[in-house]
Scaffold this motif. Structure first.
Motif, PDB file in Angstrom:
ATOM      1  N   THR A 141      57.163   9.127 -30.021  1.00  0.00           N
ATOM      2  CA  THR A 141      55.635   9.267 -30.282  1.00  0.00           C
ATOM      3  C   THR A 141      55.499   9.756 -31.638  1.00  0.00           C
ATOM      4  O   THR A 141      54.683   9.162 -32.375  1.00  0.00           O
ATOM      5  N   ASP A 142      56.489  10.569 -32.226  1.00  0.00           N
ATOM      6  CA  ASP A 142      56.341  11.008 -33.680  1.00  0.00           C
ATOM      7  C   ASP A 142      56.329   9.863 -34.456  1.00  0.00           C
ATOM      8  O   ASP A 142      55.741   9.640 -35.644  1.00  0.00           O
ATOM      9  N   GLY A 143      57.638   9.124 -34.214  1.00  0.00           N
ATOM     10  CA  GLY A 143      57.749   7.884 -35.024  1.00  0.00           C
ATOM     11  C   GLY A 143      56.915   7.052 -35.099  1.00  0.00           C
ATOM     12  O   GLY A 143      56.304   6.581 -36.343  1.00  0.00           O
ATOM     13  N   ASP A 144      56.133   6.874 -34.242  1.00  0.00           N
ATOM     14  CA  ASP A 144      54.702   5.728 -34.417  1.00  0.00           C
ATOM     15  C   ASP A 144      53.833   6.259 -35.047  1.00  0.00           C
ATOM     16  O   ASP A 144      52.948   5.856 -35.752  1.00  0.00           O
ATOM     17  N   ARG A 145      53.664   7.812 -34.736  1.00  0.00           N
ATOM     18  CA  ARG A 145      52.500   8.473 -35.448  1.00  0.00           C
ATOM     19  C   ARG A 145      52.809   8.329 -36.966  1.00  0.00           C
ATOM     20  O   ARG A 145      52.058   8.231 -37.833  1.00  0.00           O
ATOM     21  N   ASN A 146      53.967   8.625 -37.260  1.00  0.00           N
ATOM     22  CA  ASN A 146      54.327   8.871 -38.777  1.00  0.00           C
ATOM     23  C   ASN A 146      54.000   7.633 -39.415  1.00  0.00           C
ATOM     24  O   ASN A 146      53.725   7.477 -40.593  1.00  0.00           O
ATOM     25  N   ARG A 147      54.579   6.199 -38.601  1.00  0.00           N
ATOM     26  CA  ARG A 147      54.289   4.937 -39.260  1.00  0.00           C
ATOM     27  C   ARG A 147      52.683   4.980 -39.593  1.00  0.00           C
ATOM     28  O   ARG A 147      52.295   4.418 -40.551  1.00  0.00           O
ATOM     29  N   TYR A 148      52.061   5.441 -38.406  1.00  0.00           N
ATOM     30  CA  TYR A 148      50.504   5.134 -38.570  1.00  0.00           C
ATOM     31  C   TYR A 148      49.961   6.021 -39.749  1.00  0.00           C
ATOM     32  O   TYR A 148      49.052   5.548 -40.482  1.00  0.00           O
ATOM     33  N   LEU A 149      50.539   7.159 -39.899  1.00  0.00           N
ATOM     34  CA  LEU A 149      49.892   8.108 -40.861  1.00  0.00           C
ATOM     35  C   LEU A 149      50.225   7.417 -42.590  1.00  0.00           C
ATOM     36  O   LEU A 149      49.546   7.517 -43.056  1.00  0.00           O
ATOM     37  N   PHE A 150      51.603   7.063 -42.246  1.00  0.00           N
ATOM     38  CA  PHE A 150      51.878   6.582 -43.747  1.00  0.00           C
ATOM     39  C   PHE A 150      51.106   5.258 -43.924  1.00  0.00           C
ATOM     40  O   PHE A 150      50.561   5.114 -45.122  1.00  0.00           O
ATOM     41  N   ASN A 151      50.911   4.326 -43.047  1.00  0.00           N
ATOM     42  CA  ASN A 151      50.048   3.115 -43.353  1.00  0.00           C
ATOM     43  C   ASN A 151      48.555   3.692 -43.730  1.00  0.00           C
ATOM     44  O   ASN A 151      47.908   2.765 -44.540  1.00  0.00           O
ATOM     45  N   GLY A 152      48.142   4.615 -43.075  1.00  0.00           N
ATOM     46  CA  GLY A 152      46.882   5.091 -43.260  1.00  0.00           C
ATOM     47  C   GLY A 152      46.582   5.762 -44.812  1.00  0.00           C
ATOM     48  O   GLY A 152      46.056   5.234 -45.301  1.00  0.00           O
ATOM     49  N   VAL A 153      47.428   6.549 -44.965  1.00  0.00           N
ATOM     50  CA  VAL A 153      47.467   7.081 -46.400  1.00  0.00           C
ATOM     51  C   VAL A 153      47.683   6.121 -47.537  1.00  0.00           C
ATOM     52  O   VAL A 153      47.023   6.249 -48.469  1.00  0.00           O
ATOM     53  N   VAL A 154      48.887   5.266 -47.225  1.00  0.00           N
ATOM     54  CA  VAL A 154      48.831   4.151 -48.503  1.00  0.00           C
ATOM     55  C   VAL A 154      47.732   3.556 -48.538  1.00  0.00           C
ATOM     56  O   VAL A 154      47.171   3.185 -49.721  1.00  0.00           O
ATOM     57  N   GLY A 155      47.048   3.041 -47.394  1.00  0.00           N
ATOM     58  CA  GLY A 155      45.866   2.048 -47.196  1.00  0.00           C
ATOM     59  C   GLY A 155      44.601   2.889 -48.118  1.00  0.00           C
ATOM     60  O   GLY A 155      43.851   2.326 -48.777  1.00  0.00           O
ATOM     61  N   GLY A 156      44.660   4.145 -47.681  1.00  0.00           N
ATOM     62  CA  GLY A 156      43.201   4.783 -48.118  1.00  0.00           C
ATOM     63  C   GLY A 156      43.520   4.998 -49.739  1.00  0.00           C
ATOM     64  O   GLY A 156      42.396   4.808 -50.401  1.00  0.00           O
ATOM     65  N   ILE A 157      44.595   5.347 -50.082  1.00  0.00           N
ATOM     66  CA  ILE A 157      44.692   5.458 -51.761  1.00  0.00           C
ATOM     67  C   ILE A 157      44.458   4.215 -52.436  1.00  0.00           C
ATOM     68  O   ILE A 157      43.823   4.299 -53.412  1.00  0.00           O
ATOM     69  N   GLY A 158      45.096   3.186 -51.701  1.00  0.00           N
ATOM     70  CA  GLY A 158      44.829   1.677 -52.367  1.00  0.00           C
ATOM     71  C   GLY A 158      43.273   1.611 -52.618  1.00  0.00           C
ATOM     72  O   GLY A 158      42.805   0.995 -53.481  1.00  0.00           O
ATOM     73  N   SER A 159      42.807   1.809 -51.527  1.00  0.00           N
ATOM     74  CA  SER A 159      41.162   1.223 -51.270  1.00  0.00           C
ATOM     75  C   SER A 159      40.577   1.939 -52.344  1.00  0.00           C
ATOM     76  O   SER A 159      39.550   1.437 -52.680  1.00  0.00           O
ATOM     77  N   TYR A 160      40.690   3.089 -52.256  1.00  0.00           N
ATOM     78  CA  TYR A 160      39.854   4.165 -53.133  1.00  0.00           C
ATOM     79  C   TYR A 160      40.218   3.775 -54.680  1.00  0.00           C
ATOM     80  O   TYR A 160      39.247   3.489 -55.274  1.00  0.00           O
ATOM     81  N   GLY A 161      41.556   3.954 -55.076  1.00  0.00           N
ATOM     82  CA  GLY A 161      42.078   3.793 -56.452  1.00  0.00           C
ATOM     83  C   GLY A 161      41.489   2.465 -56.919  1.00  0.00           C
ATOM     84  O   GLY A 161      41.262   2.284 -58.063  1.00  0.00           O
ATOM     85  N   ASN A 162      41.977   1.633 -56.029  1.00  0.00           N
ATOM     86  CA  ASN A 162      41.775  -0.021 -56.528  1.00  0.00           C
ATOM     87  C   ASN A 162      40.181  -0.310 -56.820  1.00  0.00           C
ATOM     88  O   ASN A 162      39.829  -0.815 -57.940  1.00  0.00           O
TER      89      ASN A 162
END
Lengths: 741, 230
Positions: A141-162
């Motif tokens: 469960t944690d592995g999947d959630r960690n991937r979800y958190l990673f994708n979300g964080v990277v996406g959020g940084i990109g969307s705002y900074g870009n």
């Protein structure tokens, strides 16, 4: 007392703190006042547990223009009448709950801290830590959630900074089970400004007007500072409303409008609304101006009907600025914002009574001395070194089998494919790292990012560094090593360090073990900063990083910025020419200390332990040597030995340059694991043309650093006789694939 | 050559374009706020990259209604040069000054990286300094650069030589792997029928100085300048 435990819990104040408020006020606080105390006395805004420790940091230097704590960020002189302003801040807790918006608004907040001061933001970096995706290590469960958190964080940084058009030029990403469900998201922003045009975040001049600009105020983000950032949380869903939603387009308009405003003489100050919203912006500004403020919540433009004064004062709606305009200039200020389709409303004025007076129409809902609000209690504890740390440090490496000569190739490939070491291109290609036309060393090409300063010969270099494992096995030395590595990364591109900003990410400081880690890390950082002569000019503290009783590693992260006087004298990490000679500059294996907290030890043996060692004199000498050699134009490449040790460093230089290396010998006559994969600090792999070896040896001798010849650049394989023989293509494949998809 | 750089709310390559025209190419240049309508003082206007109006609704969908756009249309009708870069390309498509549309990248992610572009037509005012088949290195930085047009439009573009740049390998081959966003026919840049309006996703203003990694962008702006000095 009439106040209930539930009320105090919601704003994370203790009963003792409530008692202190009553004592200082001489009465019970009103609900609005209590909310304001909760926010300003929170760990996030008030640094209750850390302030006493942070006073250990060196904070001044001949280039420091604005010191830590004086403004939203510190400022450093870079000559020619220009200053750089930078800061790093955590958004860990919001990102744990809603990774995309949590990370996005983290970027938004740190950018506001910079342009608030009249500086144009020209660079972003991020330091990120997650739990592993690996389901065996993390649990399914944690592995999947960690991937979800990673994708979300990277996406959020990109969307705002870009969307803002600020290049994201560097950072770091690490993985460990201790960050499962509690990722670390530390965002760094740097801006540039003519020193004479620095804007202060102060409210002064009785009768001057407070204008609120930008987004309307809603109920989002209530209790962000006191709730999310200032205590542990188990049931995440209940706090979801405490995460704000970002609007980067609006922020872009605010940047341009505020920078235009900073060129006028219509204002005395600008402050951004971050944690604790209007409360902290107004009270902080009044505190800095030595004044009082009076404002009417009815004049605050609202996103939704029926908001109480309490909600208006504590909302953390994003993309809002507080402008303190000179009386009589308010119409010009409004017109300027209107050009950018932004509304500015007068919500109050500066007073001379030293009170923060909050009204709802004619009704006074809060009236508190600014000085009391701005003086939260400070806590210090006497703590002893926990026995478990001593145990970790006394691990017997004699009982640990060395890596066999036959396994060195496969271990190196495993290390290169480890997500901690692997190429981060899948992440940074999602961030615009070029906009601004200044990025001369981009992510992936050097040990630090380098941006030229247009119109000058100068450039600035920057890096983000932290190492939770080192700090876990030895918080003091770990803290020193973080500073040493950041400065070494700057040395590898040829830059002289100017100053640092830091994010101190720790667990719950009410636990003695955690407070010990915090205290020792701060002492280590402070000591190293003094030895290097690098002041701390800004930063933040993020405590209570734990989930289900599991605390994160003590993870101080620093953003270090340096100066290159001549941008043409810069150095990258990849091998450049066949026939160049490769040297290891500096460093000794120091027994088995290089294995302590190393990537190798965790990846291959599943252990995080040992006693790391740093020789500060050697470190300083090595860095001076490297900088001087680059300045004299002697080096073709420089890359420091860090995660994965010397073998990984040679492999990375080979991959970056697309060239192999014919090694001549193992650098040390010690255990193979120590020699190849140990992470002893103070070591840099350099390559240079044979014709410059003599000059280089002269520089090395001048600083007393050691030098070991490793081999010659050439071919398409990395060869260390008897130990490593791998094609560059094969290493690159492992390295590029490590982060997965 | 007098360049005008149009600034919409949310534009961010405006400063980079301005820097290149003024400091690198040494040409007179001014910013044009999107509410202005007089473009008569320019020989060439540039719609730069960025996120005009936050890309809300759809990239370029709101900016096309800015007051300046009616003037850009007239400017183009007079035969003067218009260059849309990245978001500028998206706006020109939304404004129907160029055919087709830029969809979200096929892999759904933002991409910032250097790409190779093959020059398909060296008879346009934006490519006359290049040679047909020449490979240019220029960076992209976008989330929505996946060029799409219907079959008839594509045929017309192809048969009339209006595809100016195509994503390719470093050796000039047009392959799916060299396509960073899923664009049909690997299309990176096109011109209008008359040939005086260029839209391209890559950012030539990021490739005009050696220190930034390349100077191929100069060939595009240089070509435009050559038109006027002829």
């Amino acid at each position: 007392m009439p106040v209930s435990k539930e009320v105090l819990d919601e704003i994370a104040l203790s009963r003792e703190e409530y008692g202190l408020i009553v004592q200082k006020l001489g009465r019970e606080p009103t609900p609005v006042e209590l909310g304001m105390f909760g926010a300003l006395w929170s760990e996030h805004c008030g640094y209750k547990h850390s302030k006493a420790l942070l006073s250990l940091f060196p904070t001044s230097g001949k280039r420091v223009l604005i010191k830590i704590g004086e403004e939203n960020a510190g400022a450093v002189d870079i000559g020619d009448g220009q200053a750089i302003v930078f800061k790093m801040e955590s958004h860990n807790h919001p990102s744990a709950i809603e990774p995309f918006q949590g990370a996005a608004t983290g970027v938004g907040g740190i950018v506001r801290d910079i342009f608030t001061m009249g500086a144009r933001p020209i660079a972003l970096m991020n330091s990120l830590r997650f739990g592993p995706f690996d389901k065996l290590r993390a649990g399914r469960t944690d592995g999947d959630r960690n991937r979800y958190l990673f994708n979300g964080v990277v996406g959020g940084i990109g969307s705002y900074g870009n969307c803002l058009g600020i290049p994201d030029v560097g950072g770091e990403i690490y993985f460990s089970p201790v960050y499962s469900n509690n990722p670390l998201v530390n965002a760094f922003c740097l801006g540039i400004v003519d020193s004479a045009k620095l804007v202060k975040a102060k409210a002064s001049g009785t009768g001057n007007l407070l204008l609120l600009v930008g987004s309307d105020t809603g109920r989002d983000g209530l209790h962000g500072a006191s709730g999310l950032a200032s205590r542990t949380f188990e049931e995440e869903r209940e706090l979801r409303s405490a995460v704000q939603v970002g609007n980067p387009f609006l922020e872009k308009l605010l940047i341009e409008a505020c920078l235009e405003l900073a060129q006028t003489d219509w204002i005395v100050g600008i402050n951004d609304l971050g944690a604790a919203g209007l409360t902290s912006a107004a009270v902080e500004s009044a505190g800095r101006g030595g004044s009082g403020i009076e404002l009417d919540v009815l004049k605050v433009p609202r996103r939704e009907a029926g908001m109480t004064p309490y909600e208006v004062m504590l909302s953390e709606s994003q993309e809002r600025m507080l402008v303190v305009a000179r009386k009589g200039c308010e119409d010009k200020v409004k017109a300027l914002f209107r050009k950018w389709d932004l509304e500015a409303e007068v919500i109050g004025s500066v007073t001379d009574d030293g009170l923060a007076r909050i009204k709802e129409g004619s009704v006074v809902t809060a009236e508190v001395p600014v000085a009391i609000l701005n003086e939260p209690p400070k806590y210090t504890f006497q703590v002893k070194k926990p026995a478990w740390i001593t145990e970790l440090q006394s691990f017997d490496f004699g009982a640990l089998p060395d890596v066999s000569a036959d396994d060195c190739n496969s271990v190196l490939l495993r290390l290169l494919a480890s997500p901690d070491i692997a190429s981060k291109e899948p992440v940074y290609r999602q961030y615009d790292h070029q906009v601004g036309d200044n990025t001369v060393i981009a992510p992936g090409s050097g040990d630090a990012a380098v941006l030229r300063i247009q119109g000058t010969k100068k450039a600035i270099a920057m890096t983000c560094d932290g190492n939770g494992r080192y700090c876990y096995v030895n918080p003091r030395v770990g803290g020193e090593m973080v500073i040493a590595e950041a400065a070494r990364n700057l040395a590898c591109v040829g830059a002289e360090p100017l100053a640092i900003t830091d994010c101190l990410n720790f667990g719950n400081p009410d636990r003695p073990d955690i407070y010990y880690q915090l205290k020792e890390c701060v002492r280590g950082i402070a000591h190293a900063c003094r030895r290097f002569g690098i002041p701390v000019i800004s930063g933040n503290v993020s405590l209570y990083n734990e989930t289900r009783g599991l605390s994160i590693y003590p993870t101080p992260v620093v953003g270090m910025v340096g100066l290159l006087e001549d941008v043409s004298k810069r150095c990258t990490s990849g091998f450049k020419h066949e026939g160049d000679v490769v040297y290891l500059l500096g460093g000794m294996p120091w027994g088995t200390s290089g294995l302590a907290g190393s990537e190798y030890l965790e990846l291959v043996h599943g252990k995080v332990c040992g006693q790391p060692y740093l020789d500060m004199d050697l470190e300083i000498g090595v860095q001076k040597t490297c900088r001087e050699a680059i300045k004299q134009g002697l080096l073709h490449s420089a890359h420091d030995c860090s995660d994965g040790g010397l073998a990984a460093a040679m492999a990375e230089s080979a991959i970056a340059g697309g060239l192999g290396m014919r090694g001549e010998r193992s650098p040390y006559d010690v255990r193979r694991d120590v020699a190849l994969f140990g992470e002893s600090p103070s070591r840099i792999v350099v390559s240079l043309p044979p014709g410059k070896v003599k000059d280089f040896e002269g520089v090395v001798a001048g600083y007393g650093a050691a030098l070991t010849r490793l081999g010659v650049v050439g071919g398409d394989r990395l060869v260390v006789p008897g130990l490593i023989d791998l094609s560059v293509v094969e290493m690159e494949r492992a390295w590029r694939g490590g982060l997965g998809k | 050559m007098r360049f005008g750089v149009i600034v919409f709310p949310g534009t961010w390559s405006d400063r980079d374009c301005y820097h290149v025209f003024e400091d690198v190419l040494r040409q007179p240049v001014s910013y044009v706020w999107h509410k202005e309508t007089d473009l008569s003082r320019f020989d060439c206007v540039v719609l730069p990259g960025g996120f005009s109006y936050g890309d809300y609704l759809r990239p370029g969908a709101i900016a096309r209604f800015s007051p300046v756009m009616a003037s850009v249309e007239r400017f183009a009708a007079e035969g003067k040069l218009v260059i849309g870069i990245c978001n500028g390309f998206q706006i020109l498509c939304e404004a129907s000054l160029l055919p087709g549309v830029l969809l979200t990248n096929a892999h759904l992610e933002y991409r910032c990286q250097w790409v190779n572009l093959r020059v398909e037509n060296d008879f346009t005012p934006f490519s006359s300094m290049c040679k047909r088949g020449q490979v240019l290195r220029i960076p992209i930085s976008h989330h929505d650069g996946n060029y799409f047009a219907d079959e008839n439009t594509l045929n017309e573009l192809e048969t009339t030589g209006r595809v100016v740049f195509r994503y390719c390998t470093s050796g000039g081959e047009i392959t799916p792997d060299a396509n960073p966003n899923g664009a049909l026919h690997n299309i990176a840049g096109i011109v209008n029928k008359r040939g005086n309006v260029l839209g391209m996703m890559p950012h030539p203003e990021r490739a005009c100085e050696d220190i930034l990694g390349g100077e191929d962008g100069r060939l595009i702006f240089g070509s435009a300048m050559r038109v006027l000095t002829k």
